[in-house]
Design a protein around this motif. Structure first.
Motif, PDB file in Angstrom:
ATOM      1  N   GLY A 225     -75.024   2.618  78.399  1.00 30.35           N
ATOM      2  CA  GLY A 225     -74.271   1.515  78.975  1.00 30.35           C
ATOM      3  C   GLY A 225     -74.197   1.605  80.483  1.00 30.35           C
ATOM      4  O   GLY A 225     -75.015   2.290  81.123  1.00 30.35           O
ATOM      5  N   VAL A 226     -73.213   0.908  81.038  1.00 28.11           N
ATOM      6  CA  VAL A 226     -73.040   0.844  82.494  1.00 28.11           C
ATOM      7  C   VAL A 226     -71.714   1.478  82.878  1.00 28.11           C
ATOM      8  O   VAL A 226     -70.785   1.577  82.060  1.00 28.11           O
ATOM      9  N   MET A 227     -71.620   1.897  84.145  1.00 26.09           N
ATOM     10  CA  MET A 227     -70.375   2.457  84.647  1.00 26.09           C
ATOM     11  C   MET A 227     -70.131   1.957  86.065  1.00 26.09           C
ATOM     12  O   MET A 227     -71.069   1.629  86.795  1.00 26.09           O
ATOM     13  N   ALA A 228     -68.867   1.878  86.443  1.00 24.38           N
ATOM     14  CA  ALA A 228     -68.484   1.512  87.809  1.00 24.38           C
ATOM     15  C   ALA A 228     -68.450   2.779  88.642  1.00 24.38           C
ATOM     16  O   ALA A 228     -67.868   3.789  88.244  1.00 24.38           O
ATOM     17  N   HIS A 229     -69.084   2.717  89.825  1.00 23.29           N
ATOM     18  CA  HIS A 229     -69.193   3.938  90.625  1.00 23.29           C
ATOM     19  C   HIS A 229     -69.331   3.592  92.098  1.00 23.29           C
ATOM     20  O   HIS A 229     -69.780   2.503  92.461  1.00 23.29           O
ATOM     21  N   SER A 230     -68.948   4.537  92.949  1.00 24.32           N
ATOM     22  CA  SER A 230     -69.098   4.372  94.386  1.00 24.32           C
ATOM     23  C   SER A 230     -70.569   4.218  94.765  1.00 24.32           C
ATOM     24  O   SER A 230     -71.415   4.993  94.326  1.00 24.32           O
ATOM     25  N   ARG A 231     -70.867   3.229  95.602  1.00 21.29           N
ATOM     26  CA  ARG A 231     -72.260   2.944  95.973  1.00 21.29           C
ATOM     27  C   ARG A 231     -72.908   4.117  96.697  1.00 21.29           C
ATOM     28  O   ARG A 231     -74.092   4.397  96.504  1.00 21.29           O
ATOM     29  N   ARG A 232     -72.155   4.808  97.525  1.00 18.57           N
ATOM     30  CA  ARG A 232     -72.743   5.897  98.315  1.00 18.57           C
ATOM     31  C   ARG A 232     -72.803   7.214  97.553  1.00 18.57           C
ATOM     32  O   ARG A 232     -73.313   8.197  98.083  1.00 18.57           O
ATOM     33  N   LEU A 233     -72.261   7.243  96.352  1.00 24.19           N
ATOM     34  CA  LEU A 233     -72.270   8.486  95.579  1.00 24.19           C
ATOM     35  C   LEU A 233     -73.040   8.341  94.268  1.00 24.19           C
ATOM     36  O   LEU A 233     -72.799   9.084  93.323  1.00 24.19           O
ATOM     37  N   ILE A 234     -73.972   7.386  94.201  1.00 25.79           N
ATOM     38  CA  ILE A 234     -74.729   7.177  92.963  1.00 25.79           C
ATOM     39  C   ILE A 234     -75.509   8.449  92.617  1.00 25.79           C
ATOM     40  O   ILE A 234     -76.287   8.945  93.430  1.00 25.79           O
ATOM     41  N   PRO A 235     -75.305   8.994  91.418  1.00 24.72           N
ATOM     42  CA  PRO A 235     -75.985  10.240  91.039  1.00 24.72           C
ATOM     43  C   PRO A 235     -77.484  10.043  90.861  1.00 24.72           C
ATOM     44  O   PRO A 235     -77.946   8.939  90.553  1.00 24.72           O
ATOM     45  N   PRO A 236     -78.253  11.102  91.051  1.00 24.20           N
ATOM     46  CA  PRO A 236     -79.706  11.020  90.825  1.00 24.20           C
ATOM     47  C   PRO A 236     -80.005  10.573  89.398  1.00 24.20           C
ATOM     48  O   PRO A 236     -79.327  10.951  88.451  1.00 24.20           O
ATOM     49  N   GLY A 237     -81.033   9.744  89.256  1.00 27.56           N
ATOM     50  CA  GLY A 237     -81.431   9.275  87.938  1.00 27.56           C
ATOM     51  C   GLY A 237     -80.729   8.018  87.483  1.00 27.56           C
ATOM     52  O   GLY A 237     -81.024   7.486  86.406  1.00 27.56           O
ATOM     53  N   LEU A 238     -79.785   7.520  88.289  1.00 26.66           N
ATOM     54  CA  LEU A 238     -79.083   6.280  87.960  1.00 26.66           C
ATOM     55  C   LEU A 238     -79.298   5.277  89.083  1.00 26.66           C
ATOM     56  O   LEU A 238     -79.560   5.650  90.228  1.00 26.66           O
ATOM     57  N   PHE A 239     -79.140   3.978  88.759  1.00 25.56           N
ATOM     58  CA  PHE A 239     -79.491   2.934  89.703  1.00 25.56           C
ATOM     59  C   PHE A 239     -78.448   1.809  89.673  1.00 25.56           C
ATOM     60  O   PHE A 239     -77.818   1.560  88.645  1.00 25.56           O
ATOM     61  N   ARG A 240     -78.320   1.172  90.810  1.00 26.02           N
ATOM     62  CA  ARG A 240     -77.421   0.014  90.887  1.00 26.02           C
ATOM     63  C   ARG A 240     -78.017  -1.152  90.124  1.00 26.02           C
ATOM     64  O   ARG A 240     -79.211  -1.454  90.262  1.00 26.02           O
ATOM     65  N   LEU A 241     -77.195  -1.802  89.297  1.00 27.36           N
ATOM     66  CA  LEU A 241     -77.686  -2.948  88.537  1.00 27.36           C
ATOM     67  C   LEU A 241     -77.877  -4.140  89.461  1.00 27.36           C
ATOM     68  O   LEU A 241     -77.048  -4.401  90.350  1.00 27.36           O
ATOM     69  N   PRO A 242     -78.953  -4.891  89.285  1.00 26.16           N
ATOM     70  CA  PRO A 242     -79.200  -6.057  90.149  1.00 26.16           C
ATOM     71  C   PRO A 242     -78.221  -7.187  89.837  1.00 26.16           C
ATOM     72  O   PRO A 242     -77.591  -7.223  88.781  1.00 26.16           O
ATOM     73  N   ASP A 243     -78.110  -8.118  90.780  1.00 27.83           N
ATOM     74  CA  ASP A 243     -77.189  -9.246  90.623  1.00 27.83           C
ATOM     75  C   ASP A 243     -77.518 -10.076  89.378  1.00 27.83           C
ATOM     76  O   ASP A 243     -76.614 -10.675  88.774  1.00 27.83           O
ATOM     77  N   ARG A 244     -78.799 -10.085  89.000  1.00 32.67           N
ATOM     78  CA  ARG A 244     -79.189 -10.903  87.844  1.00 32.67           C
ATOM     79  C   ARG A 244     -78.590 -10.393  86.538  1.00 32.67           C
ATOM     80  O   ARG A 244     -78.638 -11.089  85.520  1.00 32.67           O
ATOM     81  N   ALA A 245     -78.027  -9.190  86.553  1.00 29.33           N
ATOM     82  CA  ALA A 245     -77.352  -8.677  85.353  1.00 29.33           C
ATOM     83  C   ALA A 245     -76.107  -9.499  85.033  1.00 29.33           C
ATOM     84  O   ALA A 245     -75.621  -9.475  83.902  1.00 29.33           O
TER      85      ALA A 245
END
Length: 289
Positions: A225-245
């Motif tokens: 699934g997805v999680m809410a997280h600080s943009r500057r602390l995104i862990p390796p191997g995970l990515f910000r979901l695009p706006d089209r989500a």
């Protein structure tokens, strides 16, 4: 060549990316903050910030100055403590939120222990909400955590965007509930995620709950699934979901330092550690891996 006062002001602006926020943190007028930065730029002969009416960003020379400023201030503090003959001592109970597990916070704590060997430092890593409860109960002397929306306290370390993150191949289906990976209550990001989804009228379901950041990361990397997280602390191997989500915006989050009620040796030690965290705040935005 470089005035320590000007360097501290520079670091405050670099960490908040706001002259107004830096002025509030330092207890100065905004015009004084601008003057300090201008004098530092004159001393360096370089422009350190690119700024307009809407934003403040570090230039390449500003990024370079970050490392120099931290080291200069660290040596300055060491020299001041050595020649003044004062020693910070006592038991310091420090709480840091799970957000900082993968950052370079250990480097800052290692430097603090080197500079203040007579401080007995006790570290607690917990959810931000739990840390605030322990602080209120008198069980902690200093907390580094996300700021509760209704709580005005705390020295701002930096402000960041909360974003939705997940595995690179994760795809959400618009007609199905959003699969959420969350901290348990009283997690601040948990509350924000549920709030914005309910405001949008979007259905959701919790697929993973963990009090450990590593547990949440494992679930997210597995594509649960997805999680809410600080943009500057995104862990390796995970990515910000695009706006089209199609997920709603989560807004901003403040990371702050909040002091407890104890003064005396514990209060002095808390002040010293808070100064070290604020001086090294840029390192907290980077992975410790």
């Amino acid at each position: 060549m470089y005035e320590p006062t000007h360097l501290r002001t520079f670091l405050a602006v670099a960490q908040t990316l706001s002259f107004t926020q830096a002025a509030r943190r330092l207890g100065l007028r905004q015009s004084t903050v601008s003057q300090h930065v201008r004098r530092l730029e004159e001393a360096a002969g370089r422009q350190l910030f690119a700024r307009d009416t809407h934003s403040v960003e570090l230039t390449e020379d500003g990024e370079a100055m970050l490392g120099f400023a931290r080291r200069i201030l660290e040596v300055h503090e060491q020299a001041t403590a050595f020649f003044s003959g004062t020693r910070v001592r006592g038991r310091l109970r420090f709480g840091a939120s799970e957000d900082f597990v993968l950052t370079r916070l250990p480097e800052i704590l290692e430097g603090f222990r080197y500079d203040h060997p007579e401080v007995d430092l006790e570290l607690t890593v917990e959810l931000s909400g739990t840390l605030y409860d322990r602080l209120a109960a008198g069980k902690l002397d200093l907390v580094l955590a996300k700021r509760r929306p209704e709580d005005p306290r705390g020295a701002l370390v930096w402000r960041d965007d909360l974003v939705w993150i997940g595995a690179e191949r994760l795809r959400l289906e618009a007609d199905r509930p959003v699969p959420l990976i969350v901290y348990p209550p009283p997690g601040i990001t948990r509350a924000r995620a549920l709030q914005v989804l309910e405001r949008q009228g979007r259905a959701w379901r919790i697929v993973c709950t963990s009090g450990s950041l590593n547990g949440l990361i494992a679930a997210a990397r597995a594509g649960l699934g997805v999680m809410a997280h600080s943009r500057r602390l995104i862990p390796p191997g995970l990515f910000r979901l695009p706006d089209r989500a199609g997920l709603p915006e989560l807004g901003k989050v403040d990371f702050v330092l909040v002091h407890g009620r104890r003064r005396g040796p514990a209060g002095e030690a808390a002040d010293a550690l808070a100064a070290a965290v604020l001086a090294g705040g840029e390192r907290l935005r980077r992975s410790g891996g």
